[in-house]
Write a protein that holds these residues in place. Structure first.
Motif, PDB file in Angstrom:
ATOM      1  N   THR A  51      18.895 -62.795  -8.939  1.00 19.95           N
ATOM      2  CA  THR A  51      17.994 -61.994  -8.038  1.00 19.95           C
ATOM      3  C   THR A  51      17.694 -60.746  -8.781  1.00 19.95           C
ATOM      4  OG1 THR A  51      19.946 -61.745  -6.480  1.00 19.95           O
ATOM      5  CG2 THR A  51      18.478 -63.380  -5.986  1.00 19.95           C
ATOM      6  N   GLN A  57      13.724 -66.109  -7.733  1.00 22.50           N
ATOM      7  CA  GLN A  57      13.980 -66.248  -6.136  1.00 22.50           C
ATOM      8  C   GLN A  57      14.927 -67.410  -6.228  1.00 22.50           C
ATOM      9  OE1 GLN A  57       9.844 -67.392  -5.373  1.00 22.50           O
ATOM     10  NE2 GLN A  57       9.909 -65.977  -3.629  1.00 22.50           N
ATOM     11  N   LEU A  77      21.053 -63.565  -0.551  1.00 21.94           N
ATOM     12  CA  LEU A  77      19.790 -64.280  -0.321  1.00 21.94           C
ATOM     13  C   LEU A  77      19.065 -64.069   1.249  1.00 21.94           C
ATOM     14  CD1 LEU A  77      21.611 -67.219  -2.189  1.00 21.94           C
ATOM     15  CD2 LEU A  77      19.987 -65.448  -3.153  1.00 21.94           C
TER      16      LEU A  77
END
Length: 596
Positions: A51, A57, A77
Motif C-alpha cells: 500500500t 490496493q 487496510l
C-alpha cells in the motif's frame, strides 16, 4: 521460545473491531488488487509494502484470533479491508475478490495450510499469480512446479544471512550480473574500486537518521568523501566485495587443551554429578596407591599387574608370620587401598554404562561442551533461528542453540546437525550460562518476541560485556533505542528483510537480494525492459533518482555482458535491455510498469 500473542482489550481505541467481511462492497468496483493471507508480522509488513511503497490496493484474510498484527492490518487496510475467517475457505477468498485480484500471497507460518490454501486459490482463479511462504524449501520447489504461476519463498532463508553476517561482523553481499556487491562503511571503503556508489549517509549522533541513496554533487570520489566528513556523517558505499573472510571460528585452542576438554565433556555426558564425585575419588585413590607400589622398588609392569589384580579383588595377601615380599608394610597399605577403591570403582563403572544408556534414550540433543570457545549462541529455534543456526554450522562456526520449548520444530533440525542445544523452561540467564555465553563471540536472539530477545541480549551482555549482540526486533522505535544505547549491537527484522522480496514476487519482479544499512534496506534487483513497459524509450539517467533508485549496470538487448561503467547514461532504453538496479523500498515500488 514462545511467541507473544497478547491481545488488545476489546473496544480499546488501538484495537479497531475486525468483523467477518459479509459484503463485497469494498471490492465491487476494484480489480488488479492484491490479497495477503495471514495474520503475522510478515503479513503486516507485506500489507504496508504493497500500500505504501507500491501504492497498490490490497486486502487481507486473517485468522479469528485478534493478535497485535491483525489489529495493525485493520489500521493499514481499514476494517472493511480485512476478512476474518478461521480458515482460508472458498467463501473468504471470494469475499476478498480473488476473481479480480492480480496476485495473492500466503504467508502463514504453517507450510501445509499455505499449500492447501494456494491450491484452492489456483482452482478458483486459474492463472492468478501466487506467492507461498514455506520453510521447507525442498518441498517448495516441487510445489512451485505443481501450482501454475507460483513462486515459493522462505522468509527465514531470506533474512538469515543478514543475522549471520551481523554476528560475524562481516559484509553481507549480493551477487548480480556476475559481480558481488556489498555495503562498506568508514575505513572499509576502498575508493579506488568501481563501481562506487554512495549508498547511504548515517548521522553519527543519530544513527537511526539514515539518508539512503543521497544526492551528491558531481566531483571526484575523494571530494565526495571529504564533503560527507564535513557534514559529520558516516559514509556507506556500495562496491565490489574483495575481502577475505577469516577468523570465522576464532582462536583455536592447543591440541592438548582440546583433548582435555573433550575428556571432561565425555565424563559429563556419561555421568551425573554424584557418580562423578565417587568415580573421581576412587580413581585418585587408585592412582596414589599404584604410585606407592611402583616407587617401592617394583618394576612398572609388575606394579601395574598387581594393581589391576587388586582392583578386581584377585590379590593374594601375605601370610601372617612370614616375611613380606618387596615393599613391606607400605605395600600392604597400598594394596588394601587399591582393593577397597576397586570395590567402589567396578560398580560405579557398571552404573555409568547403565545410566548412560538410559540417558541416551531420553536425550535428543547433546549439551554444550565445557571447553567451547569462540562460538555463537542462537536464542530461539523457530524458523529464523533454525536457518541462522544452520548457516553458522555450514560456515564451520561453532554454534549452540537455546530453546525453551523442547518440541520446537528447530530441535529436530539442529539435532541432525549434531549442534548442542540447551532446552527447558529455565531462566534465560541460567540457559545462557549453560550455553557457555561467557566465552562466546556473539549471541543472536531471534525469538518471535521483542521483549524476550531484548532480555536475552541484556543478560548476555551482563555475563559477557564483550559479546557481540544481534537482536531480532519488529518495532523500529525499539530498535532505534537499542542502537543508541548499546554498543557492539545490531538489530534486524525478519519481516522487514523479507517483505520486499514477497512484494516483488507478487509484482512479477525478482529481487536478487537485500543489503542492510542498520535498519534500512537497499534492494538489488533485475528489471527487464518489456516492449509495452513505460521504461521503453526512457533515458537511463531518468531512473537515477536520489533517495529512490540508481541503475548500476545495463545488459543491452542482444548482448551477453553487463556494462558497469555507467557510460552513456543518456541512452534510451529499448525492449530487451536488462537492468541491475539499486533501490530503496519506495524507489523499487515506484519503478515504471511495476503496478498496472
Amino acid at each position: 521460545m514462545s511467541r507473544d500473542t497478547r491481545k488488545s482489550p476489546p473496544g480499546s481505541p488501538s484495537a479497531p473491531s475486525l468483523r467477518p467481511f459479509t459484503q463485497a462492497r469494498y471490492y465491487s468496483g476494484m480489480s488488479d488488487h492484491f490479497i495477503v493471507v495471514g495474520g503475522n508480522a510478515l503479513a503486516h509488513r507485506l500489507a504496508i509494502e504493497l500500500t505504501e511503497q507500491y501504492d497498490a490496493q490490497a486486502a487481507a484474510i486473517v485468522p479469528a484470533e485478534e493478535t497485535p498484527h491483525v489489529v495493525q492490518l485493520g489500521k493499514v487496510l481499514g476494517a472493511d479491508g480485512v476478512i476474518v475467517d478461521g480458515a482460508v475457505t472458498e467463501e473468504s477468498l471470494r469475499r476478498a475478490g480473488i476473481d479480480r485480484a492480480r496476485a495473492i500471497a500466503f504467508v502463514d507460518g504453517d507450510d501445509r495450510a499455505n499449500i492447501h490454501a494456494a491450491m484452492r486459490a489456483a482452482a478458483l482463479r486459474p492463472g492468478i499469480s501466487i506467492v507461498i511462504r514455506m520453510f521447507n524449501q525442498r518441498l517448495g520447489r516441487h510445489i512451485a512446479q505443481l501450482v501454475a504461476n507460483c513462486t515459493v519463498l522462505s522468509a527465514s532463508a531470506t533474512a538469515a544471512p543478514a543475522f549471520v553476517n551481523a554476528a560475524l561482523q562481516r559484509p553481507h553481499s549480493v551477487t548480480a550480473g556476475g559481480r558481488t556487491l556489498w555495503i562498506a562503511r568508514g575505513t572499509q571503503i576502498d575508493m579506488r574500486q568501481t563501481p562506487f556508489l554512495i549508498a547511504a549517509d548515517v548521522d553519527r549522533d543519530r544513527p537511526a537518521d539514515i539518508d539512503m541513496l543521497p544526492e551528491v554533487a558531481a566531483r571526484s570520489r575523494t571530494q565526495e568523501w571529504m564533503l560527507l566528513q564535513e557534514r559529520s556523517t558516516e559514509h556507506a558505499a556500495l562496491q565490489f566485495l574483495d575481502v577475505s573472510h577469516t577468523d570465522l571460528v576464532g582462536n583455536q585452542a592447543s591440541t592438548t587443551t582440546r583433548m582435555w576438554w573433550r575428556a571432561v565433556d565425555a565424563l559429563r555426558f556419561f555421568t551425573s554429578a554424584k557418580l562423578r564425585t565417587v568415580l573421581i575419588a576412587a580413581v585418585v585413590t587408585l592412582l596414589v596407591a599404584f604410585s606407592g607400589i611402583w616407587l617401592l622398588a617394583r618394576p612398572f609392569g609388575w606394579a601395574l599387574y598387581e594393581s589391576l589384580l587388586d582392583v578386581a579383588g584377585s590379590a593374594v595377601p601375605d601370610v601372617y608370620g612370614q616375611p613380606s615380599a618387596v615393599g613391606g608394610d607400605w605395600q600392604r597399605i597400598f594394596q588394601v587401598a587399591i582393593t577397597l577403591s576397586g570395590v567402589v570403582l567396578m560398580p560405579v563403572v557398571t552404573a555409568v554404562f547403565v545410566e548412560g544408556t538410559a540417558a541416551r534414550r531420553g536425550v535428543r540433543t547433546r549439551q554444550p561442551g565445557t571447553g567451547l570457545r569462540g562460538h555463537v549462541v542462537v536464542v530461539g529455534l523457530g524458523n529464523a533461528g533454525t536457518r541462522v543456526t544452520t548457516l553458522f554450522h555450514d560456515l564451520g562456526v561453532p554454534v549452540v542453540g537455546v530453546e525453551r520449548d523442547p518440541e520446537a520444530r528447530g530441535i529436530a533440525a539442529v539435532h541432525g546437525l549434531d549442534v548442542p542445544v540447551v532446552t527447558g523452561d529455565r531462566p534465560i540467564d541460567d540457559a545462557l550460562r549453560r550455553a557457555q555465553i561467557a566465552r562466546a563471540r556473539a549471541v543472536v536472539a531471534v525469538t518471535g518476541d521483542d521483549v524476550a530477545n531484548l532480555e536475552a541480549a541484556l543478560e548476555s551482555r551482563a555475563i559477557n560485556p564483550d559479546v557481540r549482540v544481534v537482536v531480532r526486533l519488529f518495532d523500529d522505535d525499539f530498535a532505534s533505542h537499542v542502537y543508541t544505547e548499546f554498543g557492539n549491537t545490531a538489530s534486524r527484522s525478519v519481516s522487514y528483510l523479507a517483505a520486499p522480496a514477497f512484494a516483488a514476487a507478487m509484482m512479477g519482479r525478482e529481487v536478487l537480494g537485500t543489503l542492510s544499512v542498520l535498519r534500512k534496506v537497499l534492494l538489488i534487483a533485475e528489471v527487464a525492459v518489456e516492449p509495452d513497459s513505460a521504461l521503453a524509450g526512457a533515458a537511463q539517467r531518468a531512473l537515477d533518482r536520489p533517495g529512490l533508485t540508481r541503475v548500476l549496470a545495463v545488459r543491452r538487448a542482444g548482448s551477453t555482458e553487463f556494462d558497469w561503467s555507467g557510460a552513456d547514461r543518456g541512452r534510451a532504453l529499448v525492449a530487451g535491455d536488462l537492468l541491475i538496479v539499486a533501490a530503496t523500498r519506495a524507489g523499487f515500488g515506484g519503478l515504471p510498469g511495476l503496478v498496472g
